[in-house]
Write an enzyme that holds these catalytic residues in place. Structure first.
Site, PDB file in Angstrom:
ATOM      1  N   TYR A 126       0.927  -0.719   0.459  1.00  7.77           N
ATOM      2  CA  TYR A 126      -0.272  -0.159  -0.083  1.00  7.77           C
ATOM      3  C   TYR A 126       0.813   0.989  -0.215  1.00  7.77           C
ATOM      4  O   TYR A 126       0.300   1.779   0.352  1.00  7.77           O
ATOM      5  CB  TYR A 126      -1.023   0.215   1.419  1.00  7.77           C
ATOM      6  CG  TYR A 126      -2.301  -1.361   0.700  1.00  7.77           C
ATOM      7  CD1 TYR A 126      -1.404  -2.471   0.682  1.00  7.77           C
ATOM      8  CD2 TYR A 126      -2.797  -0.742   0.924  1.00  7.77           C
ATOM      9  CE1 TYR A 126      -2.580  -3.651   0.565  1.00  7.77           C
ATOM     10  CE2 TYR A 126      -4.549  -1.655   0.687  1.00  7.77           C
ATOM     11  CZ  TYR A 126      -4.396  -2.543   0.736  1.00  7.77           C
ATOM     12  OH  TYR A 126      -5.080  -3.922   0.410  1.00  7.77           O
ATOM     13  N   LYS A 173       2.848 -14.402   5.422  1.00  3.26           N
ATOM     14  CA  LYS A 173       3.316 -15.466   4.449  1.00  3.26           C
ATOM     15  C   LYS A 173       4.644 -15.855   4.320  1.00  3.26           C
ATOM     16  O   LYS A 173       5.539 -15.872   3.124  1.00  3.26           O
ATOM     17  CB  LYS A 173       2.728 -14.878   3.160  1.00  3.26           C
ATOM     18  CG  LYS A 173       2.208 -15.794   2.134  1.00  3.26           C
ATOM     19  CD  LYS A 173       1.568 -16.660   1.823  1.00  3.26           C
ATOM     20  CE  LYS A 173       1.440 -18.261   0.532  1.00  3.26           C
ATOM     21  NZ  LYS A 173       1.183 -19.324   1.037  1.00  3.26           N
ATOM     22  N   ASP A 206      -2.389 -17.965   4.514  1.00 10.09           N
ATOM     23  CA  ASP A 206      -4.185 -19.155   3.707  1.00 10.09           C
ATOM     24  C   ASP A 206      -4.419 -19.887   4.647  1.00 10.09           C
ATOM     25  O   ASP A 206      -5.861 -19.791   4.369  1.00 10.09           O
ATOM     26  CB  ASP A 206      -3.748 -19.536   2.242  1.00 10.09           C
ATOM     27  CG  ASP A 206      -1.575 -20.165   2.776  1.00 10.09           C
ATOM     28  OD1 ASP A 206      -1.314 -19.337   3.358  1.00 10.09           O
ATOM     29  OD2 ASP A 206      -1.540 -21.051   1.919  1.00 10.09           O
ATOM     30  N   ASP A 230      -6.012  -6.390   5.040  1.00 11.78           N
ATOM     31  CA  ASP A 230      -7.275  -5.755   4.208  1.00 11.78           C
ATOM     32  C   ASP A 230      -8.149  -7.241   4.240  1.00 11.78           C
ATOM     33  O   ASP A 230      -9.320  -6.544   3.935  1.00 11.78           O
ATOM     34  CB  ASP A 230      -6.483  -5.437   3.190  1.00 11.78           C
ATOM     35  CG  ASP A 230      -8.084  -4.205   2.179  1.00 11.78           C
ATOM     36  OD1 ASP A 230      -8.684  -3.873   2.585  1.00 11.78           O
ATOM     37  OD2 ASP A 230      -7.066  -3.534   1.236  1.00 11.78           O
ATOM     38  N   ASP A 234     -12.030  -7.756   5.047  1.00 11.71           N
ATOM     39  CA  ASP A 234     -12.928  -8.394   4.067  1.00 11.71           C
ATOM     40  C   ASP A 234     -14.071  -9.933   4.962  1.00 11.71           C
ATOM     41  O   ASP A 234     -15.422  -9.564   5.313  1.00 11.71           O
ATOM     42  CB  ASP A 234     -12.965  -7.504   3.239  1.00 11.71           C
ATOM     43  CG  ASP A 234     -13.455  -6.489   3.190  1.00 11.71           C
ATOM     44  OD1 ASP A 234     -13.332  -5.730   3.631  1.00 11.71           O
ATOM     45  OD2 ASP A 234     -13.760  -6.153   1.797  1.00 11.71           O
TER      46      ASP A 234
END
Ligand code: NAD
Length: 475
Positions: A126, A173, A206, A230, A234
């Site tokens: 970002y 990750k 994941d 992010d 959601d």
């Protein structure tokens, strides 16, 4: 009285912000509102950042913002005004709590979901540092700092303490991105040593997504990098009824910005149908931040009581829906009621104030060992390797390998790796006695005679350890 900058924003923003402001006042919040502008209307006036100077001045002076969503032009042109605000005020922590709500049926009802995603808010992809490296290959830099990792890790641990939560998981990750994502994992596990009362763990992001769908009740706090956060937040908002119910706080040491997770939902703008709950819950987070815990609890309990009475906007498919203003009236009418859903006991969240110097590490030794040069070429990999190897003759470097999008393609591996016109050549120093800074420039001059280069990375060891990763298939 606390002074708060309030921004209506775009789309449904003005309606849900008006609802939240009215309810904060009615709940006994001691807030003096300072109205300011940002977003669509400001872009239209030709302010490229979407945030005018008067708004910035107001935030500098109040340090607290309640804002509606700001529409972002997608894909090109202006930068997001949201990201601009977060970065200008270095609100490094994005706190996104979700919990099972009474009267809001979901496939998870009855499982007691009550968790917080703590998302790093100013770094990672970002930062928006993007370049077309060739006409057909784009790059986005993922910058992660030790300071950024240390303070988000400690924010999550402090939040667990302030909210009486016993477990914090760091989701990364790091199996693939050992240096960037791995840095958050390492900093978090180091910080956790100072919080022996909190149970801490690492989970690959994941798998975190998988576990959140399978057994979300196992999580209390998840701390993660910007992009992961992010997406995960959601997902978590959907577990409890959707974006209409998901609040957030952007916290930094100089300002705190409270807003719904959702966007401007343009199709519902001005129709008195949007769910104001996410913005009202964001205002509850704001009241806690201001130390106005009683008003926060009163407002939260009134929303719980309203939802438990099956009063819903149209995004919840139970009874015939009510509009935004009728929902707001219903909450106001229930102020002072205690619902069957208890509010947590909150203490003030103390943000870590880590300085750049404190986060800085000084390696005992640093050794230049090579250079990666990125070039544009439509040659096949064998030809690229052959040409680059030839031009190292007489330099202090030798060509170790050539990769294409991270996978070794020279020396030939025998695999049929597809190539685009963007190669990375890894040159390693073979003659340290002759190496100087000038050697890199000599090498680049030599490469430039054959190929267009667009990007260079020095390769170093820090305390004897490589400060770079190997390519896929590199030995
Ligand atoms: P969105 O959140 O606006 O909408 C996603 C879906 O959720 C839509 O179906 C929408 O109608 C619904 N929805 C969202 N909030 C709702 C509410 N309160 N009540 C009922 N339904 C609601 O996401 P989007 O469509 O991807 O984005 C629209 C605009 O908002 C874009 O310009 C985007 O950049 C911007 N945006 C801003 C923020 C922010 O200001 N923090 C966050 C996300 C998106």
């Amino acid at each position: 009285m606390a002074r708060v900058t309030v921004i209506g924003g775009d789309g449904i923003g003005p309606e849900v912000v008006a609802a939240a402001v009215r309810l904060v006042d009615a709940a006994g919040g001691q807030v003096e509102w300072e109205w300011a502008e940002a977003g669509g209307a400001v872009f239209e006036k030709g302010v490229a950042s979407g945030v005018p100077a008067e708004t910035i001045a107001s935030i500098i002076s109040t340090g607290v913002v309640l804002k509606g969503p700001l529409g972002t032009p997608v894909g090109f042109g202006e930068k997001s005004a949201n990201v601009t605000l977060r970065k200008l005020f270095e609100t490094f922590a994005n706190v996104r709590p979700v919990r099972e709500l009474p009267g809001v049926p979901t496939p998870y009802s009855g499982r007691g979901i009550d968790l917080v995603v703590v998302r790093e808010n100013v770094e990672d992809l970002y930062a928006g540092i993007e370049h077309m490296q060739t006409p057909d290959v784009a790059q986005c830099l993922k910058l992660i700092s030790r300071l950024g990792c240390a303070r988000i890790a400690r924010t999550a641990l402090e939040l667990a303490v302030a909210e009486g939560r016993g477990r914090v998981a760091v989701a990364t990750k790091s199996n693939i991105m050992k240096l960037t994502e791995g840095m958050l994992q390492r900093e978090f596990l180091a910080a956790a040593q100072d919080y022996p009362q909190i149970e801490t763990s690492h989970i690959i992001v994941d798998n975190a997504a998988h576990q959140l769908v399978k057994a979300p009740e196992q999580f209390e706090v998840i701390v993660t990098t910007n992009m992961n956060g992010d997406i995960l937040s959601d997902l978590t908002s959907a577990l409890v009824g959707g974006l209409g119910f998901a609040p957030s706080a952007n916290l930094g040491t100089s300002a705190a910005i409270f807003e719904a997770v959702h966007g401007s939902a343009p199709k519902y703008a001005g129709r008195d149908v949007a769910n104001p709950t996410a913005l009202v819950f964001s205002a509850v987070l704001m009241l806690r931040h201001l130390g106005q815990f009683d008003a926060g609890r009163r407002l939260e309990q009134a929303v719980f009581a309203t939802l438990a009475d099956d009063v819903h906007t149209q995004d919840v498919k139970t009874r015939p829906p009510v509009g935004t203003s009728e929902f707001t009236d219903a909450v106001e009418a229930r102020l002072g009621r205690t619902s069957l859903t208890p509010s947590r006991d909150y203490q003030r969240l103390v943000l870590p104030d880590i300085t750049r110097e404190e986060a800085r590490t000084e390696p005992g030794s640093r050794q230049k060992v090579g250079v990666d040069v990125f070039i544009e070429s439509t040659d096949d990999p064998a030809r690229v390797g052959e040409k680059l190897e030839a031009l190292t003759r007489g330099t202090v470097y030798s060509l170790k390998m050539v990769s294409n999008r991270g996978t070794v393609v020279w020396p030939a591996t025998g695999a049929a790796t597809g190539c685009v016109d963007h190669f990375r050549a890894r040159f390693v120093v073979t003659d340290f006695s002759r190496w100087t800074q000038e050697s890199i420039l000599e090498l680049l001059r030599a490469v430039a005679g054959t190929y267009r280069w667009m990007h260079v990375e020095k390769l170093e060891t820090l305390d004897g350890e490589p400060s770079y990763t190997r390519a896929q298939g590199e030995n």
